[in-house]
Design a protein around this motif. Structure first.
Motif, short mmCIF file in Angstrom:
data_model
loop_
_atom_site.label_atom_id
_atom_site.label_comp_id
_atom_site.label_asym_id
_atom_site.label_seq_id
_atom_site.Cartn_x
_atom_site.Cartn_y
_atom_site.Cartn_z
N GLN A 34 0.83 -1.21 0.00
CA GLN A 34 0.00 0.00 0.00
C GLN A 34 0.87 1.25 0.00
N ASP A 36 3.90 1.54 -1.27
CA ASP A 36 4.46 1.66 -2.61
C ASP A 36 3.44 2.19 -3.60
N GLU A 37 2.18 1.77 -3.46
CA GLU A 37 1.14 2.25 -4.35
C GLU A 37 0.84 3.72 -4.10
N THR A 40 3.44 5.62 -5.87
CA THR A 40 3.16 5.64 -7.31
C THR A 40 2.12 6.72 -7.63
N HIS A 87 3.78 0.31 -10.35
CA HIS A 87 2.54 -0.42 -10.08
C HIS A 87 1.53 -0.13 -11.17
N ILE A 89 -1.60 1.02 -12.94
CA ILE A 89 -2.55 2.10 -12.69
C ILE A 89 -3.69 1.97 -13.68
N THR A 119 -5.26 1.46 -8.08
CA THR A 119 -4.19 0.47 -8.01
C THR A 119 -4.82 -0.76 -7.36
N ASP A 120 -4.03 -1.74 -6.99
CA ASP A 120 -4.60 -2.95 -6.37
C ASP A 120 -5.31 -2.65 -5.06
#
Length: 140
Positions: A34, A36-37, A40, A87, A89, A119-120
């Motif tokens: 999370q 890292d996202e 991003t 990541h 997008i 994102t995820d």
């Protein structure tokens, strides 16, 4: 009478301790993803601000295109910069498509609007505002 632990008791104790030691690593991996996202998404915002600043410094119209997982900046009718995101997008138009973003030579956006970024694990809404030409986002 023997005083001590049986093999079964020792193995069960070792199993419980192992599980207790592994729990923090399982939770830290999802938090790390999370984070890292979020980085991003913040990079995407910074790259859009860079496009705005580029328009002002060059005194030229800068067009933004999002293709695959890359943000591409155009001015003088040619590609100038390409930013890749680690990541995946996904974008969803709300009041404007991200590919409609154009910064005029004075840095003002050609039009205002919003779009969603996924994102995820994170959903954020980006907006470009006319006037100050601010680029903002907030997590949903």
């Amino acid at each position: 009478m023997n005083k001590g632990f049986t093999l079964i008791e020792c193995l069960l104790t070792l199993l419980l301790l192992s599980i207790l030691l592994l729990l923090p690593t399982l939770f830290s991996n999802s938090n790390h993803l999370q984070k890292d996202e979020r980085v991003t998404i913040e990079k995407l915002r910074n790259d859009l601000v860079y496009a705005q600043h580029l328009a002002m410094t060059e005194g030229k119209r800068v067009t933004v295109l999002f293709e695959g997982n890359e943000l591409i900046l155009f001015y003088n009718r040619a590609e100038q910069f390409r930013f890749h995101y680690e990541h995946e997008i996904q974008l969803k138009s709300i009041t404007m498509s991200m590919n409609d973003i154009v910064f005029l030579a004075n840095g003002h956006p050609h039009k205002a609007g919003s779009w969603d970024v996924f994102t995820d694990h994170i959903h954020a809404r980006f907006s470009i505002q006319i006037g100050k030409g601010r680029i903002v986002y907030r997590e949903q």
